[in-house]
Design a protein around this motif. Sequence first.
Motif, PDB file in Angstrom:
ATOM      1  N   ALA A  48       0.865  -1.174   0.000  1.00 61.73           N
ATOM      2  CA  ALA A  48       0.000   0.000   0.000  1.00 61.73           C
ATOM      3  C   ALA A  48       0.896   1.216   0.000  1.00 61.73           C
ATOM      4  O   ALA A  48       1.880   1.277   0.740  1.00 61.73           O
ATOM      5  CB  ALA A  48      -0.893  -0.011   1.222  1.00 61.73           C
ATOM      6  N   CYS A  49       0.606   2.155  -0.859  1.00 63.51           N
ATOM      7  CA  CYS A  49       1.361   3.404  -0.907  1.00 63.51           C
ATOM      8  C   CYS A  49       1.252   4.091   0.451  1.00 63.51           C
ATOM      9  O   CYS A  49       0.156   4.220   0.997  1.00 63.51           O
ATOM     10  CB  CYS A  49       0.792   4.298  -2.004  1.00 63.51           C
ATOM     11  SG  CYS A  49       1.380   5.987  -1.923  1.00 63.51           S
ATOM     12  N   PRO A  50       2.415   4.525   1.035  1.00 72.18           N
ATOM     13  CA  PRO A  50       2.366   5.134   2.377  1.00 72.18           C
ATOM     14  C   PRO A  50       1.595   6.452   2.391  1.00 72.18           C
ATOM     15  O   PRO A  50       1.146   6.902   3.442  1.00 72.18           O
ATOM     16  CB  PRO A  50       3.839   5.357   2.724  1.00 72.18           C
ATOM     17  CG  PRO A  50       4.579   5.253   1.437  1.00 72.18           C
ATOM     18  CD  PRO A  50       3.771   4.409   0.508  1.00 72.18           C
ATOM     19  N   LYS A  51       1.454   7.067   1.215  1.00 70.94           N
ATOM     20  CA  LYS A  51       0.799   8.384   1.182  1.00 70.94           C
ATOM     21  C   LYS A  51      -0.711   8.273   0.922  1.00 70.94           C
ATOM     22  O   LYS A  51      -1.513   8.816   1.660  1.00 70.94           O
ATOM     23  CB  LYS A  51       1.446   9.230   0.089  1.00 70.94           C
ATOM     24  CG  LYS A  51       1.381  10.710   0.337  1.00 70.94           C
ATOM     25  CD  LYS A  51       2.281  11.416  -0.653  1.00 70.94           C
ATOM     26  CE  LYS A  51       1.759  12.793  -0.998  1.00 70.94           C
ATOM     27  NZ  LYS A  51       2.482  13.328  -2.172  1.00 70.94           N
ATOM     28  N   CYS A  52      -1.078   7.523  -0.139  1.00 71.03           N
ATOM     29  CA  CYS A  52      -2.503   7.534  -0.528  1.00 71.03           C
ATOM     30  C   CYS A  52      -3.176   6.168  -0.365  1.00 71.03           C
ATOM     31  O   CYS A  52      -4.337   6.010  -0.713  1.00 71.03           O
ATOM     32  CB  CYS A  52      -2.651   8.015  -1.970  1.00 71.03           C
ATOM     33  SG  CYS A  52      -1.986   6.852  -3.186  1.00 71.03           S
ATOM     34  N   ARG A  53      -2.452   5.176   0.155  1.00 70.05           N
ATOM     35  CA  ARG A  53      -2.991   3.823   0.391  1.00 70.05           C
ATOM     36  C   ARG A  53      -3.332   3.052  -0.890  1.00 70.05           C
ATOM     37  O   ARG A  53      -3.921   1.981  -0.827  1.00 70.05           O
ATOM     38  CB  ARG A  53      -4.236   3.829   1.300  1.00 70.05           C
ATOM     39  CG  ARG A  53      -4.102   4.625   2.573  1.00 70.05           C
ATOM     40  CD  ARG A  53      -2.926   4.276   3.415  1.00 70.05           C
ATOM     41  NE  ARG A  53      -2.881   2.867   3.865  1.00 70.05           N
ATOM     42  CZ  ARG A  53      -1.790   2.286   4.358  1.00 70.05           C
ATOM     43  NH1 ARG A  53      -0.658   2.940   4.421  1.00 70.05           N
ATOM     44  NH2 ARG A  53      -1.817   1.042   4.736  1.00 70.05           N
ATOM     45  N   GLN A  54      -2.988   3.592  -2.030  1.00 65.56           N
ATOM     46  CA  GLN A  54      -3.197   2.884  -3.291  1.00 65.56           C
ATOM     47  C   GLN A  54      -2.389   1.581  -3.269  1.00 65.56           C
ATOM     48  O   GLN A  54      -1.250   1.554  -2.831  1.00 65.56           O
ATOM     49  CB  GLN A  54      -2.745   3.794  -4.441  1.00 65.56           C
ATOM     50  CG  GLN A  54      -2.507   3.103  -5.777  1.00 65.56           C
ATOM     51  CD  GLN A  54      -3.817   2.780  -6.496  1.00 65.56           C
ATOM     52  OE1 GLN A  54      -4.792   3.501  -6.337  1.00 65.56           O
ATOM     53  NE2 GLN A  54      -3.821   1.716  -7.268  1.00 65.56           N
ATOM     54  N   GLN A  55      -2.999   0.479  -3.730  1.00 63.07           N
ATOM     55  CA  GLN A  55      -2.298  -0.797  -3.774  1.00 63.07           C
ATOM     56  C   GLN A  55      -1.375  -0.826  -4.986  1.00 63.07           C
ATOM     57  O   GLN A  55      -1.789  -0.472  -6.083  1.00 63.07           O
ATOM     58  CB  GLN A  55      -3.292  -1.947  -3.880  1.00 63.07           C
ATOM     59  CG  GLN A  55      -4.154  -2.122  -2.640  1.00 63.07           C
ATOM     60  CD  GLN A  55      -3.376  -2.645  -1.447  1.00 63.07           C
ATOM     61  OE1 GLN A  55      -2.427  -3.418  -1.602  1.00 63.07           O
ATOM     62  NE2 GLN A  55      -3.762  -2.216  -0.261  1.00 63.07           N
ATOM     63  N   SER A  90       7.387   3.479  -7.327  1.00 60.18           N
ATOM     64  CA  SER A  90       6.684   4.765  -7.372  1.00 60.18           C
ATOM     65  C   SER A  90       5.196   4.511  -7.572  1.00 60.18           C
ATOM     66  O   SER A  90       4.787   3.722  -8.409  1.00 60.18           O
ATOM     67  CB  SER A  90       7.261   5.680  -8.449  1.00 60.18           C
ATOM     68  OG  SER A  90       7.213   5.035  -9.694  1.00 60.18           O
ATOM     69  N   CYS A  91       4.417   5.178  -6.765  1.00 61.80           N
ATOM     70  CA  CYS A  91       2.975   4.995  -6.774  1.00 61.80           C
ATOM     71  C   CYS A  91       2.384   5.520  -8.082  1.00 61.80           C
ATOM     72  O   CYS A  91       2.681   6.629  -8.493  1.00 61.80           O
ATOM     73  CB  CYS A  91       2.386   5.739  -5.581  1.00 61.80           C
ATOM     74  SG  CYS A  91       0.596   5.814  -5.607  1.00 61.80           S
ATOM     75  N   PRO A  92       1.555   4.704  -8.742  1.00 64.99           N
ATOM     76  CA  PRO A  92       0.974   5.137 -10.020  1.00 64.99           C
ATOM     77  C   PRO A  92      -0.043   6.271  -9.853  1.00 64.99           C
ATOM     78  O   PRO A  92      -0.354   6.961 -10.805  1.00 64.99           O
ATOM     79  CB  PRO A  92       0.280   3.873 -10.538  1.00 64.99           C
ATOM     80  CG  PRO A  92       0.036   3.043  -9.324  1.00 64.99           C
ATOM     81  CD  PRO A  92       1.141   3.362  -8.361  1.00 64.99           C
ATOM     82  N   LYS A  93      -0.525   6.455  -8.641  1.00 63.25           N
ATOM     83  CA  LYS A  93      -1.591   7.432  -8.423  1.00 63.25           C
ATOM     84  C   LYS A  93      -1.022   8.797  -8.027  1.00 63.25           C
ATOM     85  O   LYS A  93      -1.294   9.793  -8.677  1.00 63.25           O
ATOM     86  CB  LYS A  93      -2.522   6.907  -7.336  1.00 63.25           C
ATOM     87  CG  LYS A  93      -3.912   7.494  -7.373  1.00 63.25           C
ATOM     88  CD  LYS A  93      -4.804   6.668  -6.464  1.00 63.25           C
ATOM     89  CE  LYS A  93      -6.000   7.458  -5.985  1.00 63.25           C
ATOM     90  NZ  LYS A  93      -6.646   6.758  -4.853  1.00 63.25           N
ATOM     91  N   CYS A  94      -0.198   8.793  -6.964  1.00 63.38           N
ATOM     92  CA  CYS A  94       0.269  10.089  -6.451  1.00 63.38           C
ATOM     93  C   CYS A  94       1.751  10.305  -6.698  1.00 63.38           C
ATOM     94  O   CYS A  94       2.302  11.320  -6.283  1.00 63.38           O
ATOM     95  CB  CYS A  94      -0.036  10.212  -4.958  1.00 63.38           C
ATOM     96  SG  CYS A  94       0.912   9.056  -3.946  1.00 63.38           S
ATOM     97  N   LYS A  95       2.411   9.346  -7.364  1.00 60.76           N
ATOM     98  CA  LYS A  95       3.836   9.450  -7.732  1.00 60.76           C
ATOM     99  C   LYS A  95       4.787   9.429  -6.535  1.00 60.76           C
ATOM    100  O   LYS A  95       5.962   9.735  -6.670  1.00 60.76           O
ATOM    101  CB  LYS A  95       4.121  10.712  -8.585  1.00 60.76           C
ATOM    102  CG  LYS A  95       3.196  10.896  -9.765  1.00 60.76           C
ATOM    103  CD  LYS A  95       3.400   9.823 -10.817  1.00 60.76           C
ATOM    104  CE  LYS A  95       2.361   9.967 -11.920  1.00 60.76           C
ATOM    105  NZ  LYS A  95       2.010   8.681 -12.526  1.00 60.76           N
ATOM    106  N   GLU A  96       4.272   9.104  -5.353  1.00 59.19           N
ATOM    107  CA  GLU A  96       5.122   8.973  -4.170  1.00 59.19           C
ATOM    108  C   GLU A  96       6.115   7.829  -4.401  1.00 59.19           C
ATOM    109  O   GLU A  96       5.735   6.782  -4.937  1.00 59.19           O
ATOM    110  CB  GLU A  96       4.225   8.688  -2.952  1.00 59.19           C
ATOM    111  CG  GLU A  96       4.950   8.298  -1.695  1.00 59.19           C
ATOM    112  CD  GLU A  96       5.442   9.490  -0.922  1.00 59.19           C
ATOM    113  OE1 GLU A  96       5.231  10.638  -1.376  1.00 59.19           O
ATOM    114  OE2 GLU A  96       6.057   9.294   0.148  1.00 59.19           O
ATOM    115  N   LYS A  97       7.379   8.028  -3.974  1.00 64.69           N
ATOM    116  CA  LYS A  97       8.368   6.970  -4.136  1.00 64.69           C
ATOM    117  C   LYS A  97       8.691   6.363  -2.778  1.00 64.69           C
ATOM    118  O   LYS A  97       8.866   7.071  -1.804  1.00 64.69           O
ATOM    119  CB  LYS A  97       9.639   7.530  -4.779  1.00 64.69           C
ATOM    120  CG  LYS A  97       9.482   7.741  -6.269  1.00 64.69           C
ATOM    121  CD  LYS A  97      10.802   8.103  -6.914  1.00 64.69           C
ATOM    122  CE  LYS A  97      10.748   8.011  -8.425  1.00 64.69           C
ATOM    123  NZ  LYS A  97       9.641   8.761  -9.046  1.00 64.69           N
TER     124      LYS A  97
END
Length: 114
Positions: free
Chosen positions: A82-89, A102-109
């Motif tokens: 789960a992305c630490p920022k937006c919880r996107q799987q 890198s998260c596909p939704k919010c680009k968090e790495k």
Amino acid sequence: MAGRYGTDKLNTVILWTGVILMLISMFLEGWGYFILWLLSYVCMGWALYRAFSRQTYKRYQENRRFLNVLERIKDRDHRYYACPKCRQQVRVPKGKGKIAISCPKCKEKFVKKT
Ligand SMILES: [Zn+2]
């Protein structure tokens, strides 16, 4: 069954769990028997409740979540984070060591071991 949800994969599994618990309880005595017997009724009651529910969207969502979990159990080549920022799987291949994701939704790495 107009307006009712009916049955789905999740319901089938709940119902079978109930049947299996019932069968196991037959070989037990005392509390073990009582608890399994009770659980089997809870399972069957739950399955019936879902089948006759009018909240079809909610039931549909439950089934979707259940199928997602099944997919993950079957998927042995990937790991899910789960992305630490937006919880996107995020799905990543297994066995690559430490990798930067890198998260596909919010680009968090973030860095994870796979
Ligand atoms: Zn994210």
